[in-house]
Design a protein around this motif. Structure first.
Motif, PDB file in Angstrom:
ATOM      1  N   THR A  83      -7.631  13.522  74.459  1.00  0.00           N
ATOM      2  CA  THR A  83      -7.452  14.906  74.889  1.00  0.00           C
ATOM      3  C   THR A  83      -7.498  14.987  76.407  1.00  0.00           C
ATOM      4  N   CYS A  84      -7.057  16.097  76.933  1.00  0.00           N
ATOM      5  CA  CYS A  84      -6.992  16.330  78.378  1.00  0.00           C
ATOM      6  C   CYS A  84      -8.390  16.216  78.994  1.00  0.00           C
ATOM      7  N   SER A  85      -8.467  15.682  80.214  1.00  0.00           N
ATOM      8  CA  SER A  85      -9.758  15.478  80.870  1.00  0.00           C
ATOM      9  C   SER A  85     -10.224  16.698  81.669  1.00  0.00           C
ATOM     10  N   VAL A  86      -9.395  17.745  81.750  1.00  0.00           N
ATOM     11  CA  VAL A  86      -9.781  18.963  82.476  1.00  0.00           C
ATOM     12  C   VAL A  86     -10.761  19.743  81.609  1.00  0.00           C
ATOM     13  N   GLU A  87     -11.838  20.210  82.227  1.00  0.00           N
ATOM     14  CA  GLU A  87     -12.887  20.927  81.493  1.00  0.00           C
ATOM     15  C   GLU A  87     -12.333  22.177  80.833  1.00  0.00           C
ATOM     16  N   GLY A  88     -12.607  22.357  79.551  1.00  0.00           N
ATOM     17  CA  GLY A  88     -12.165  23.517  78.806  1.00  0.00           C
ATOM     18  C   GLY A  88     -10.769  23.419  78.199  1.00  0.00           C
ATOM     19  N   CYS A  89     -10.064  22.333  78.469  1.00  0.00           N
ATOM     20  CA  CYS A  89      -8.695  22.163  77.941  1.00  0.00           C
ATOM     21  C   CYS A  89      -8.749  21.324  76.668  1.00  0.00           C
ATOM     22  N   LYS A  93      -3.446  14.544  75.746  1.00  0.00           N
ATOM     23  CA  LYS A  93      -3.057  13.889  76.983  1.00  0.00           C
ATOM     24  C   LYS A  93      -1.629  13.381  76.849  1.00  0.00           C
TER      25      LYS A  93
END
Length: 95
Positions: A83-89, A93
């Protein structure tokens, strides 16, 4: 590494074989598909797009016809997906 320039007058493209670029007569060697009778260029693993690149392979789970994602399976049947490494996303990936 120094690249050679096409020897054709006024051309600044990179030369391949015979000192000229593709536009001026160089022939680029491409491997052919390994399937008998197929004249298409291979894309990966010795096969062309028609005969077996990842986009054409289907999930190995019985009765599933979804394209594979990872490890020969679709997401529903067990492909491991980051999954995406940006917080809350919560998006997947992009690979």
């Amino acid at each position: 590494r120094e690249r050679r320039v096409c020897s054709h007058e006024g051309c600044a493209s990179i030369s391949f074989s015979g000192g000229v670029c593709l536009r001026h007569g160089a022939v680029q060697k491409r491997k052919k598909c390994e399937v008998g009778g197929c004249a298409n260029a291979s894309v990966g693993g010795g096969l062309c797009v028609k005969h077996g690149t990842r986009a054409n392979k289907r999930c190995s789970a019985f009765g599933c016809n979804v394209p594979i994602h990872n490890g020969g399976m679709c997401r529903r049947h067990g492909a491991k997906v980051d999954t995406c490494s940006v917080e809350g996303c919560a998006n997947f990936k992009i690979q």
